[in-house]
Scaffold this active site. Structure first.
Site, PDB file in Angstrom:
ATOM      1  N   ARG A   1       0.914  -1.176   0.034  1.00 53.70           N
ATOM      2  CA  ARG A   1       0.021   0.055  -0.045  1.00 53.70           C
ATOM      3  C   ARG A   1       0.943   1.095   0.052  1.00 53.70           C
ATOM      4  O   ARG A   1       1.940   1.121   0.080  1.00 53.70           O
ATOM      5  CB  ARG A   1      -1.075   0.054   1.166  1.00 53.70           C
ATOM      6  CG  ARG A   1      -0.453  -0.489   2.619  1.00 53.70           C
ATOM      7  CD  ARG A   1       0.662   0.165   3.055  1.00 53.70           C
ATOM      8  NE  ARG A   1       0.419   1.716   3.308  1.00 53.70           N
ATOM      9  CZ  ARG A   1       1.545   2.527   3.429  1.00 53.70           C
ATOM     10  NH1 ARG A   1       2.609   1.949   3.683  1.00 53.70           N
ATOM     11  NH2 ARG A   1       1.311   3.856   3.719  1.00 53.70           N
TER      12      ARG A   1
ATOM     13  N   ASP B   1      -1.957  10.703  -2.056  1.00 50.10           N
ATOM     14  CA  ASP B   1      -2.424   9.945  -2.864  1.00 50.10           C
ATOM     15  C   ASP B   1      -2.848  10.387  -4.235  1.00 50.10           C
ATOM     16  O   ASP B   1      -2.885   9.781  -5.341  1.00 50.10           O
ATOM     17  CB  ASP B   1      -3.493   9.103  -2.131  1.00 50.10           C
ATOM     18  CG  ASP B   1      -3.089   8.291  -1.137  1.00 50.10           C
ATOM     19  OD1 ASP B   1      -3.040   8.907  -0.225  1.00 50.10           O
ATOM     20  OD2 ASP B   1      -2.607   7.139  -1.388  1.00 50.10           O
TER      21      ASP B   1
HETATM   22  C1  LIG Z   1       3.636   7.784  -0.152  1.00 46.12           C
HETATM   23  S1  LIG Z   1       2.220   7.937  -0.342  1.00 46.12           S
HETATM   24  C2  LIG Z   1       1.543   6.967   0.943  1.00 46.12           C
HETATM   25  C3  LIG Z   1       0.104   7.531   1.247  1.00 46.12           C
HETATM   26  O1  LIG Z   1      -0.582   6.174   0.724  1.00 46.12           O
HETATM   27  C4  LIG Z   1      -1.568   5.837   2.107  1.00 46.12           C
HETATM   28  O2  LIG Z   1      -2.746   5.212   1.964  1.00 46.12           O
HETATM   29  P1  LIG Z   1      -2.694   3.635   1.819  1.00 46.12           P
HETATM   30  O3  LIG Z   1      -2.041   3.296   3.034  1.00 46.12           O
HETATM   31  O4  LIG Z   1      -4.405   3.544   2.127  1.00 46.12           O
HETATM   32  O5  LIG Z   1      -2.366   3.077   0.724  1.00 46.12           O
HETATM   33  C5  LIG Z   1      -1.811   7.090   2.725  1.00 46.12           C
HETATM   34  O6  LIG Z   1      -2.512   7.925   2.108  1.00 46.12           O
HETATM   35  C6  LIG Z   1      -0.433   7.870   2.636  1.00 46.12           C
HETATM   36  O7  LIG Z   1      -0.124   9.073   2.704  1.00 46.12           O
END
Ligand SMILES: CSC[C@H]1O[C@H](OP(=O)(O)O)[C@H](O)[C@@H]1O
Length: 348
Positions: free
Chosen positions: A46, A237
């Site tokens: 993620r 994101d």
């Molecule tokens: C370096 S961007 C990471 C960004 O992605 C995360 O979301 P997720 O863990 O659900 O993929 C989160 O928004 C972070 O800031």
């Protein structure tokens, strides 16, 4: 040396299972694009840039399965592979950026033999991964100038090495400031419901020996009011053309608190996170994830059976609340529409 959560060795993609951190460090192996898609959807991997890197390798694996005499026969089948990967998560634009780059690579090398084209696509995925870590280091240096020596920096979610191909974006700025000799202390929001801050940010910063204090999400305002936080830095994101930024749920709340307390609020993201195709944050699709992420912690039930639940995984911080956006091509503030267009176009 910060962790690289995605490795490609001997034609196999290896990804650390981020669902099991910090208790277990388990690496899973992938050679099939369908399994890579499932890994993105279930958050084995993620983080916006990391999702893009994983999808690029997934696309290359899918290409290897296609039996086609030429590009005209290959292209529609490759489109289907990319569409399955694109359907995994809607918010992080890096996913779609990476898949579009893989499709552009295939078209640009359509004169190659089928086997040559497939090898080239693996090479493109490898370059996307290597490039991501390189530009995070540049982005980190650009942002480190904003972090004062002795700063106490709040971050939300995980925008670290685990969210990228390595080094991190928001945490890349922290790492660069530390490497520049500055004393930096991080406060990490636990980031309910998936706990990226508690489980991932705390883990990777402790591994690197960077001071980190874990707090519950509802503590940030209190600590700001006591003067215990000097600035905020988060990842992203998707950044709309006007600078409105989608990031993990709760980021908007932190931005409001930072404004109330007169604290700088920084967003750190690579250019691939900027989506000039959308005019403002109201157009960013917000992923709604499974209710169980809210009602359970692992197997432990936290709420009454059948309770109504909302679980938007992201929110949008309006550009007006963002002090500066830190990228590998520089730091911008003020007129984000003009500044982001300049950054993306590469024109001075
Ligand atoms: C370096 S961007 C990471 C960004 O992605 C995360 O979301 P997720 O863990 O659900 O993929 C989160 O928004 C972070 O800031």
């Amino acid at each position: 040396m910060s962790i690289k959560p995605i490795l490609y060795e001997n034609n196999v993609l290896k990804m650390i299972d981020q669902r099991l951190l910090p208790v277990e460090e388990v690496w899973l192996e992938y050679t099939d694009y369908r399994a890579v898609a499932e890994a993105i959807k279930t958050m084995v991997v993620r983080g916006a840039p990391a999702i893009g890197v994983a999808a690029a390798f997934g696309a290359a694996f899918g290409a290897r399965e296609i039996v086609a005499a030429d590009y005209d026969a290959f292209a529609p089948e490759f489109e289907k592979v990319c569409a399955l990967l694109a359907a995994t998560r809607p918010t992080a634009v890096n996913l779609f950026w990476a898949l579009d780059r893989m499709k552009r690579c295939a078209k640009a090398h359509r004169a190659l033999s089928p086997s040559g084209l497939k090898a080239r696509l693996v090479g493109e995925a490898m370059e996307i991964a290597a490039e991501d870590e390189r530009l995070n280091r540049t982005l980190g240096k650009n942002g480190a100038t904003l972090i004062p020596d002795g700063a106490r920096v709040l971050t939300h979610c995980n925008a670290g090495a685990l969210a990228t191909a390595g080094y991190g974006t928001a945490l890349g700025v922290i790492r660069a400031a530390v490497e520049a000799g500055k004393k930096v202390a991080v406060l990490a929001d636990e980031t309910r419901p998936w706990l990226q801050g508690a489980r991932l940010t705390a883990w990777e910063l402790m591994k690197d020996g960077i001071p980190v204090t874990l707090i519950c999400d509802n503590m940030a305002g209190h600590l700001m009011s006591k003067g215990e936080i000097d600035c905020v830095i988060v990842g992203a994101d998707r950044i709309a053309a006007n600078g409105d930024t989608a990031n993990k749920i709760g980021t908007y709340t932190v931005a409001i608190l930072a404004r109330e307390h007169g604290l700088p609020f920084y967003v750190a993201a690579p250019i691939s996170t900027i989506d000039l195709a959308i005019p403002d944050g109201s157009h960013i699709p917000i992923e709604e994830r499974d209710r169980r992420e809210v009602t359970h912690s692992g197997e432990r039930q936290l709420a009454p059976e059948g309770v109504t639940v909302r679980n938007p995984a992201f929110d949008v911080t309006p550009a007006r609340l963002i002090t500066a956006i830190i990228t590998e091509r520089g730091v911008v503030s003020g007129d984000y529409r003009a500044e982001l267009l300049r950054l993306v176009s590469g024109k001075e």
